[in-house]
Scaffold this active site. Structure first.
Site, mmCIF file in Angstrom:
data_model
loop_
_atom_site.group_PDB
_atom_site.id
_atom_site.type_symbol
_atom_site.label_atom_id
_atom_site.label_comp_id
_atom_site.label_asym_id
_atom_site.label_seq_id
_atom_site.Cartn_x
_atom_site.Cartn_y
_atom_site.Cartn_z
ATOM 1 N N GLU A 109 -2.443 -7.819 -3.634
ATOM 2 C CA GLU A 109 -2.291 -6.387 -3.399
ATOM 3 C C GLU A 109 -1.095 -6.071 -2.503
ATOM 4 O OE1 GLU A 109 -5.894 -4.926 -1.539
ATOM 5 O OE2 GLU A 109 -6.208 -6.782 -0.456
ATOM 6 N N ARG A 154 -1.759 5.985 -0.132
ATOM 7 C CA ARG A 154 -2.857 6.217 -1.072
ATOM 8 C C ARG A 154 -3.801 7.332 -0.629
ATOM 9 N NH1 ARG A 154 -6.416 0.623 -0.518
ATOM 10 N NH2 ARG A 154 -8.178 1.816 -1.266
ATOM 11 N N CYS A 183 -9.739 -5.507 -9.417
ATOM 12 C CA CYS A 183 -10.818 -4.760 -8.762
ATOM 13 C C CYS A 183 -10.331 -3.440 -8.192
ATOM 14 C CB CYS A 183 -11.496 -5.609 -7.698
ATOM 15 S SG CYS A 183 -10.361 -6.190 -6.433
ATOM 16 N N ARG A 204 -15.757 -10.332 -0.496
ATOM 17 C CA ARG A 204 -14.422 -10.242 0.099
ATOM 18 C C ARG A 204 -14.563 -10.317 1.611
ATOM 19 N NH1 ARG A 204 -10.749 -4.953 -0.597
ATOM 20 N NH2 ARG A 204 -12.266 -4.039 0.835
ATOM 21 N N ARG A 246 -17.246 -5.145 -0.917
ATOM 22 C CA ARG A 246 -16.475 -4.719 0.270
ATOM 23 C C ARG A 246 -17.411 -4.797 1.474
ATOM 24 N NH1 ARG A 246 -14.288 -0.780 -3.513
ATOM 25 N NH2 ARG A 246 -12.001 -0.821 -3.479
ATOM 26 N N HIS A 299 -10.712 5.339 0.489
ATOM 27 C CA HIS A 299 -12.030 4.690 0.471
ATOM 28 C C HIS A 299 -13.152 5.704 0.421
ATOM 29 C CE1 HIS A 299 -9.747 1.030 1.402
ATOM 30 N NE2 HIS A 299 -10.658 0.533 0.594
ATOM 31 N N ASN A 315 -5.116 -0.673 -5.839
ATOM 32 C CA ASN A 315 -5.096 0.471 -4.903
ATOM 33 C C ASN A 315 -4.016 0.266 -3.853
ATOM 34 O OD1 ASN A 315 -7.345 1.132 -6.315
ATOM 35 N ND2 ASN A 315 -8.788 0.555 -4.731
ATOM 36 N N ASP A 316 -3.983 -0.943 -3.321
ATOM 37 C CA ASP A 316 -2.966 -1.228 -2.310
ATOM 38 C C ASP A 316 -1.651 -1.663 -2.935
ATOM 39 O OD1 ASP A 316 -3.961 -0.702 0.321
ATOM 40 O OD2 ASP A 316 -5.496 -2.177 -0.123
HETATM 41 C C1 PEP Z 1 -7.406 -2.556 -3.760
HETATM 42 O O1 PEP Z 1 -6.565 -2.464 -2.867
HETATM 43 O O2 PEP Z 1 -7.157 -2.343 -4.963
HETATM 44 C C2 PEP Z 1 -8.796 -2.908 -3.426
HETATM 45 C C3 PEP Z 1 -9.696 -3.119 -4.369
HETATM 46 O O3 PEP Z 1 -9.126 -2.971 -2.116
HETATM 47 P P1 PEP Z 1 -9.433 -1.698 -1.209
HETATM 48 O O4 PEP Z 1 -9.472 -0.490 -2.108
HETATM 49 O O5 PEP Z 1 -10.731 -1.941 -0.541
HETATM 50 O O6 PEP Z 1 -8.286 -1.675 -0.275
HETATM 51 MG MG MG Z 2 -6.978 -3.246 -0.919
#
Ligand code: PEP
Ligand code: MG
Length: 587
Positions: A442, A476, A513, A345, A309, A201, A465-466
């Site tokens: 995710e 990650r 996203c 979200r 977010r 993040h 991402n997750d």
């Molecule tokens: C993701 O997991 O792709 C996502 C957009 O959420 P975050 O990066 O905030 O976990």
């Molecule tokens: Mg996520």
């Protein structure tokens, strides 16, 4: 002193752009100093709570040291692990703990009491003729820093950044997302840190703030000092410490060129449709973390906000925001974005965004995170949903739940939503009764039951991402496994295909996203997989649009179909690089 010029460090390109400036080094000894100076009188009736806070910090530090012991023991062996054992002994020294508690009983706050006790020990050790004791002062300071972090940690870096009044580039071993939020301050031009991956993040925030950043540099914090000149190349993931005059001139030119190019592209593309050459339309949304980014979203011509977010409302706070806090926060964004949509979200605390209710998890990415935290403490969700619904009377909002791993979680969240709606109706408060509700996909289990999930939602958004982290078992945040964190893994591409197919079967749209959507290298594949909406970092909107406008939808579909047939990642890369969609043709 002789300073080596043009020292080059290679890391992971976290956020594009070039920045040149002087280093502000975030050194944790500052934490120590500021804790000592932050004396606070604790009233009689709060002293037990203060003691509890101290004991909790000791427990948390002990747990961290135990993990470190295991790590050092397996990596370097018993001899080195003994250093950690010494730290554990220091931590649990009954005399030290007793003295701190005595000071808290007298009304001093925990941080100040600890520093006072430790200073006394350190001074006596320093004055000793015994070399062994003198050397132990470093160990003691190390342990104290850890306890101080656990007492009040994150805020100290935040203060340093907030009070900085010079144009600077931040260098540190690590920065938490809450530190990075403070970089919104206009004086900070970029940052470089030892640890982290592209989808941490901290990196994502840097993109949102359009700050050049390089992460995973491993050792930059050992070399850089406050005042050094540094160049950050966020495009190539490169940092040059103490650059020569020649390098500075070269990068200044590059920087100027890039700014002119970006401005020109923005001007050329802003008002054009996002459609392929054969007129297939896509939507581009922006991902944001705070209100300040909304202006830039509109300037870049996004069709709305695909991911807001909301965690940053919590991170620099000690308590849960009220429904009024939520309402005020959202209504401003929604009014400014009108008539475009804002997808809010619900809060995704946990993972690398820790809040007091989740901070004691042993493994926060697998712990009380996101929707789980909200279902365990429903008041968090009730406050947020009430704020969202009230704001929905002022513009177009959609609600999105993060980290849904089963249909039951979705239903439980929707139950709370129904109750909140019921209460608002009873109070005659206006809101959008038809507000759309979607989920982030995710977690791999959600992909496996996607056919059921899509029956009960209005839209889905893929959080790569997750999804990548959980599907491939790759942290990650960990720069050591960054090479295995791979959006082109055939499993990930098939997951994406399955989500899109299941959603289209019931006629709902799919957005993405996660950072994969922001990376132009993947755009042709995502078009070919028939993703409907890209929700991306503001800085990427024009770039993604440019690619979409140059592609044939039919050709992209054939391209994606060929790729999906591969089970070997190298084959996939080969197909991409030898096709007209390879990087050299499109980026
Ligand atoms: C993701 O997991 O792709 C996502 C957009 O959420 P975050 O990066 O905030 O976990
Ligand atoms: Mg996520």
């Amino acid at each position: 002193m002789f300073i080596k010029q043009d020292m080059v460090f290679n890391g992971i390109a976290a956020s594009g752009g070039i920045a040149i400036g002087n280093v502000i080094f975030i050194d944790e000894t500052v934490l120590y100093l500021s804790s000592y100076l932050s004396y606070k009188k604790i009233p009689l009736n709060k002293r037990n709570t203060e003691k509890l806070r101290f004991y909790k910090a000791i427990d948390k530090t002990r747990y961290e040291l135990q993990i470190m012991y295991k790590k050092v023991n397996s990596l370097l062996g018993y001899k080195y692990a003994q250093i950690v054992s010494v730290h554990m002994l220091i931590l649990d020294d009954p005399e030290m703990i007793k003295n701190v508690i005595e000071l808290i009983n007298l009304g001093f706050n925990a941080e100040h009491s600890l520093c006072k006790v430790i200073n006394k020990i350190i001074n006596s050790f320093k004055n000793s003729k015994d070399n062994y004791l003198q050397e132990r002062t470093i160990d003691i300071q190390d342990v104290v820093k850890k306890i101080l972090h656990n007492l009040s940690g994150l805020k100290h870096n935040a203060n340093i950044l907030k009070h900085n009044k010079h144009y600077t580039i931040v260098v540190a071993h690590n920065l938490d997302p809450s530190d990075t939020v403070n970089m919104r301050e206009k004086y900070i031009k970029g940052f470089a840190i030892d640890i982290g991956g592209k989808t941490s993040h901290t990196a994502i925030l840097a993109q949102g703030l359009e700050l050049p950043a390089v992460v995973g540099l491993q050792v930059i914090s050992l070399y850089a000092k406050t005042g050094d000149t540094v160049i950050i190349d966020g495009n190539l993931g490169k940092v040059i410490l103490n650059p020569s005059f020649h390098s500075i001139v070269k990068y200044q030119k590059l920087c100027k060129l890039q700014k002119t190019k970006n401005k020109q592209e923005l001007k050329n593309l802003r008002d054009f449709q996002t459609e392929t050459v054969d007129h297939h339309k896509f939507t581009i949304y922006a991902n944001i973390d705070n209100y300040d980014e909304v202006q830039s979203v509109l300037q870049h011509g996004a069709y709305g906000i695909g991911l807001y977010r909301t965690e940053y409302m919590y991170l620099n706070n000690n308590c849960i925001p009220s429904e009024e806090d939520h309402f005020i926060n959202y209504v401003n964004i929604v009014k400014k974005m009108n008539p475009y949509v804002t997808i809010i979200r619900t809060v995704d605390l946990g993972g690398d965004k820790l809040f007091k209710l989740c901070s004691l998890d042993k493994n926060p990415f697998l712990g009380l995170r996101a929707i789980r935290l909200c279902l365990k403490y429903p008041q968090i969700l009730i406050n947020q949903l009430t704020g969202i619904l009230r704001a929905s009377a002022y513009g177009k909002i959609k609600i999105m739940y993060p980290m849904i791993s089963s249909i039951e979680e979705l239903r439980a969240a929707n139950n709370i939503l129904d109750n909140v709606k019921y209460d608002l109706r009873k109070k005659c408060v206006k809101f959008d009764d038809k507000i759309e509700v979607g989920v982030m996909i995710e977690v791999p289990s959600a992909v496996m039951v996607i056919d059921s999930i899509v029956q009960e939602v209005d839209f889905v958004s893929i959080g790569t991402n997750d999804l990548i982290q959980y599907a491939l078992a790759v942290d990650r945040l960990n720069e050591n496994v960054a090479n295995s964190y791979d959006p082109l893994h055939p499993a990930i591409l098939r997951y994406i295909r399955n989500i899109i197919e299941a959603s289209h079967n019931v006629g709902i749209n799919v957005s993405m996203c996660g950072e994969m959507a922001s990376n132009t290298y993947y755009t042709p594949i995502l078009i070919g997989l028939e993703l409907d909406e890209f929700s991306v970092a503001v800085s990427q909107i024009t770039k993604i649009k440019k690619i979409i406008r140059n592609i044939s939808f039919i050709e992209a579909k054939i391209f994606a179909k060929n790729i999906l047939q591969c089970s070997d990642k190298h084959e996939i890369i080969n197909i991409i690089n030898t096709s007209k969609f390879g990087r050299k043709n499109y980026v």
